[in-house]
Design an enzyme around this catalytic site. Structure first.
Site, PDB file in Angstrom:
ATOM      1  N   ASP A   1       0.852  -1.177   0.000  1.00 48.04           N
ATOM      2  CA  ASP A   1       0.000   0.000   0.000  1.00 48.04           C
ATOM      3  C   ASP A   1       0.896   1.237   0.000  1.00 48.04           C
ATOM      4  O   ASP A   1       1.746   1.394   0.876  1.00 48.04           O
ATOM      5  CB  ASP A   1      -0.838  -0.034   1.294  1.00 48.04           C
TER       6      ASP A   1
ATOM      7  N   ASP B   1      -3.063   4.610  -2.361  1.00 48.43           N
ATOM      8  CA  ASP B   1      -4.078   5.228  -1.511  1.00 48.43           C
ATOM      9  C   ASP B   1      -4.524   6.576  -2.089  1.00 48.43           C
ATOM     10  O   ASP B   1      -3.673   7.370  -2.523  1.00 48.43           O
ATOM     11  CB  ASP B   1      -3.442   5.444  -0.123  1.00 48.43           C
TER      12      ASP B   1
ATOM     13  N   GLU C   1      -6.780   3.739  -5.573  1.00 44.31           N
ATOM     14  CA  GLU C   1      -8.000   3.989  -4.808  1.00 44.31           C
ATOM     15  C   GLU C   1      -8.491   5.384  -5.172  1.00 44.31           C
ATOM     16  O   GLU C   1      -7.782   6.363  -4.970  1.00 44.31           O
ATOM     17  CB  GLU C   1      -7.731   3.896  -3.312  1.00 44.31           C
TER      18      GLU C   1
ATOM     19  N   HIS D   1     -10.953  -2.473   4.518  1.00 38.73           N
ATOM     20  CA  HIS D   1     -10.719  -2.062   5.901  1.00 38.73           C
ATOM     21  C   HIS D   1     -11.412  -0.749   6.261  1.00 38.73           C
ATOM     22  O   HIS D   1     -11.261  -0.281   7.386  1.00 38.73           O
ATOM     23  CB  HIS D   1      -9.213  -1.926   6.110  1.00 38.73           C
ATOM     24  N   ASP D   2     -12.091  -0.122   5.307  1.00 33.91           N
ATOM     25  CA  ASP D   2     -12.794   1.138   5.583  1.00 33.91           C
ATOM     26  C   ASP D   2     -14.304   0.959   5.615  1.00 33.91           C
ATOM     27  O   ASP D   2     -15.037   1.935   5.799  1.00 33.91           O
ATOM     28  CB  ASP D   2     -12.481   2.182   4.499  1.00 33.91           C
TER      29      ASP D   2
HETATM   30  O1  TEU Z   1      -9.219   5.891   2.358  1.00 34.36           O
HETATM   31  C1  TEU Z   1      -9.712   6.924   1.612  1.00 34.36           C
HETATM   32  C2  TEU Z   1     -11.068   7.371   1.924  1.00 34.36           C
HETATM   33  O2  TEU Z   1     -11.438   8.488   1.607  1.00 34.36           O
HETATM   34  C3  TEU Z   1     -12.011   6.495   2.591  1.00 34.36           C
HETATM   35  O3  TEU Z   1     -12.278   5.251   2.234  1.00 34.36           O
HETATM   36  C4  TEU Z   1     -12.271   6.908   3.959  1.00 34.36           C
HETATM   37  O4  TEU Z   1     -11.748   6.030   4.901  1.00 34.36           O
HETATM   38  C5  TEU Z   1     -13.754   6.948   4.091  1.00 34.36           C
HETATM   39  O5  TEU Z   1     -14.250   7.778   3.092  1.00 34.36           O
HETATM   40  C6  TEU Z   1     -14.130   7.505   5.395  1.00 34.36           C
HETATM   41  O6  TEU Z   1     -15.523   7.557   5.432  1.00 34.36           O
HETATM   42  C7  TEU Z   1      -7.855   5.656   2.377  1.00 34.36           C
HETATM   43  C8  TEU Z   1      -7.557   4.478   3.269  1.00 34.36           C
HETATM   44  O7  TEU Z   1      -8.136   3.331   2.726  1.00 34.36           O
HETATM   45  C9  TEU Z   1      -8.027   4.784   4.655  1.00 34.36           C
HETATM   46  O8  TEU Z   1      -7.872   3.694   5.527  1.00 34.36           O
HETATM   47  C10 TEU Z   1      -7.236   5.976   5.129  1.00 34.36           C
HETATM   48  O9  TEU Z   1      -7.715   6.379   6.377  1.00 34.36           O
HETATM   49  C11 TEU Z   1      -7.306   7.141   4.157  1.00 34.36           C
HETATM   50  O10 TEU Z   1      -7.120   6.770   2.813  1.00 34.36           O
HETATM   51  C12 TEU Z   1      -6.215   8.134   4.460  1.00 34.36           C
HETATM   52  O11 TEU Z   1      -4.969   7.611   4.109  1.00 34.36           O
END
Ligand code: TEU
Ligand code: CA
Length: 540
Positions: A95, A190, A242, A316-317
């Site tokens: 990542d 990311d 992403e 994971h989100d």
């Molecule tokens: O996530 C990006 C992101 O905007 C989301 O999925 C966010 O967690 C969600 O919209 C919140 O409601 C990435 C990563 O996957 C996430 O774990 C990180 O926290 C984020 O970037 C920051 O690096």
């Protein structure tokens, strides 16, 4: 093998397996479970960040891009993990969090100490814009006592990088080369569609400011440069971006092969169909018509314009998809199979998030004390400020928290689920006795179903390569599509509800072969009765 035939498995390292009994998953734990992943049949594992980090956002706040967090092990452990995985024909995807660094990163520390070179690594302004952080609150924070502000689209300890500075680009490209030299074969980038900020930042009252900093034209230039300077010149690398708050038009541009940007993109529109008025911290049953419309639009357009999707229900989100899209109390396993078929037979590369293959569900915590995620804790406070009662706020967090998917992997029915022998960093789910790997392998049918889906993708070019076309797009219960490739066709029918429904098969499929079915069907006929959450794929 092309990335179109592969299936990728996501691991949240903190929660996979703890081998030194400190309550935190580690690299040795992942290595130990490689045979398990081999048995499942996946080709690559994506590890959420394993780098040194203060863990304010569980590693997405990186303090050093080219080292391993001691909490997870050593660089030697990482090298052994790569080697063991390779012996099992499994590659590693890392990542890359390139939109921001932790404020503990030496670049930010040097910048704060007054070093001009490093100040130009960040986005500093005298006048902040009106943008809102994705984790709540102002997206700008005072930069020391300089009178300036630095941009942080996420937590205030995650400072956005200035990609317009060629030195920043070169530093980050060097990070990719470093890990490629170690044998890493895949990268997940990311929020990579946020890296290209405009020269002049503008206020934007709409959507917390997102349109002002998302998918800017220069973003494509930066990704293309990164491609050419690093992975684009190597064989068999897999890249996925992403994409936050994106559009299908942009994702086509990001993934069309001749543009030399990325292999595929994650987008989240289909996981917002249970957001009221587009707001995450609300509760609403999912809007099936909207879900279908999104799948059909993305499926068709990506297919027509040679873009490529990363297909997923969980990460994971996100809370577990089973809790969102299925009557989980009555149809957990059948529903899980239907959801799996709906994406694994689709056009794109499927991702499995750890625990999905055994049908893990949200943890069903009984109080706010159990939650640790920064976004959830902030949201809870904001809900209280918005006059929700504690109970109402808790119910919303419970349904929406990112911690839902971050609970420790449930390996067996022992006290800490076989994850650890001590209390884990995040409490286990209440379902650990009913849902765990040991039980699943002994008597379950879901793991086998995933095995079969993964095999089918490799055996049938129509699954990996076929075009996408909507089927019965107006049907109130069925999400259906047809894949076509060199005279072969595959019809996939998914009933997203617990009511039966009857449909008529197109003639060509009436004598077709059933490739996979989550019920034991009698022979197919002209009319097919689809049972609750039934999914059938018919090949001809
Ligand atoms: O996530 C990006 C992101 O905007 C989301 O999925 C966010 O967690 C969600 O919209 C919140 O409601 C990435 C990563 O996957 C996430 O774990 C990180 O926290 C984020 O970037 C920051 O690096
Ligand atoms: Ca550990």
């Amino acid at each position: 093998m092309s990335f179109k035939e592969k299936v990728i498995y996501q691991i949240y390292p903190k929660s996979f397996l703890d081998t030194n009994q400190d309550g935190i998953g580690d690299l040795a734990g992942i290595k130990q479970k490689i045979p398990y992943l081999k048995r499942l049949g996946v080709d690559m594992i994506w590890l959420s960040p394993i780098y040194p980090s203060p863990q304010n956002d569980n590693g997405y706040d990186v303090a050093n891009y080219t080292a391993v967090n001691p909490m997870f092990g050593t660089m030697a452990d990482f090298e052994t993990l790569i080697a063991t995985a390779k012996e099992h024909d499994i590659e590693i995807m890392l990542d890359m969090v390139f939109n921001h660094v932790s404020t503990e990163h030496e670049w930010f520390q040097k910048a704060l100490a007054g070093d001009k070179k490093f100040q130009d690594y960040f986005i500093l302004r005298d006048e902040p814009t009106d943008w809102v952080s994705k984790f709540g609150g102002n997206a700008w924070a005072p930069f020391g006592d300089t009178g300036k502000y630095y941009l942080h689209l996420f937590d205030r300890t995650q400072a956005d990088l200035n990609w317009r500075n060629p030195e920043v680009q070169e530093e980050l490209f060097e990070v990719i080369r470093f890990w490629m030299d170690k044998g890493v074969k895949g990268f997940r980038f990311d929020v990579i569609n946020l890296i290209g900020k405009d020269e002049v930042l503008k206020n934007c009252a709409e959507n917390d400011g997102k349109p002002a900093y998302t998918d800017r034209p220069i973003n494509h230039d930066f990704i293309h440069m990164m491609n050419q300077a690093t992975f684009g010149k190597a064989d068999e690398m897999i890249t996925v971006g992403e994409m936050s708050f994106t559009t299908v038009e942009n994702c086509i541009l990001y993934t069309k092969p001749e543009r030399e940007e990325l292999n595929m993109t994650f987008n989240f529109h289909h996981l917002k169909v249970d957001y009221q008025d587009g707001k995450k911290w609300t509760q609403m049953p999912f809007d099936f018509a909207r879900l279908k419309e999104l799948f059909h639009t993305w499926g068709t357009q990506m297919s027509e314009e040679s873009g490529w999707n990363a297909l997923f229900w969980n990460n994971h989100d996100q809370p577990r998809a089973l809790n969102r899209f299925v009557d989980v109390d009555n149809y957990r396993v059948t529903g899980a199979k239907m959801l799996a078929s709906a994406i694994h037979l689709n056009r794109g590369t499927p991702y499995i998030y750890m625990g999905e293959e055994i049908g893990m569900v949200d943890p069903d915590y009984d109080s706010m004390e159990k939650y640790v995620d920064v976004e959830s804790l902030n949201a809870y406070q904001e809900l209280l400020l918005a006059e929700k009662t504690e109970q109402e706020a808790f119910e919303i967090v419970k349904a929406k928290s990112r911690d839902n998917s971050r609970t420790p992997m449930q390996w067996d029915g022992s006290m800490y689920g076989g994850f650890s022998t001590v209390a884990p960093w995040l409490a286990l789910g209440n379902s650990v006795n009913q849902i765990n790997v040991a039980k699943e392998l002994q008597e379950g049918s879901l793991f086998n179903y995933y095995q079969k889906l993964i095999k089918l993708r490799k055996e049938y070019p129509v699954i990996a390569e076929g075009s996408y076309e909507a089927f019965l797009s107006e049907h109130p219960q069925i999400y259906g599509y047809i894949r076509r490739f060199k005279g072969q066709s595959l019809l996939v029918l998914n009933n997203f509800f617990s009511q039966e429904t009857t449909i008529e098969l197109p003639e060509a499929f009436q004598n077709g072969e059933t490739l996979i079915n989550n019920y034991d069907n009698e022979k197919l006929d002209k009319e097919v009765v689809l049972k609750p959450y039934q999914s059938i794929a018919i090949y001809c």
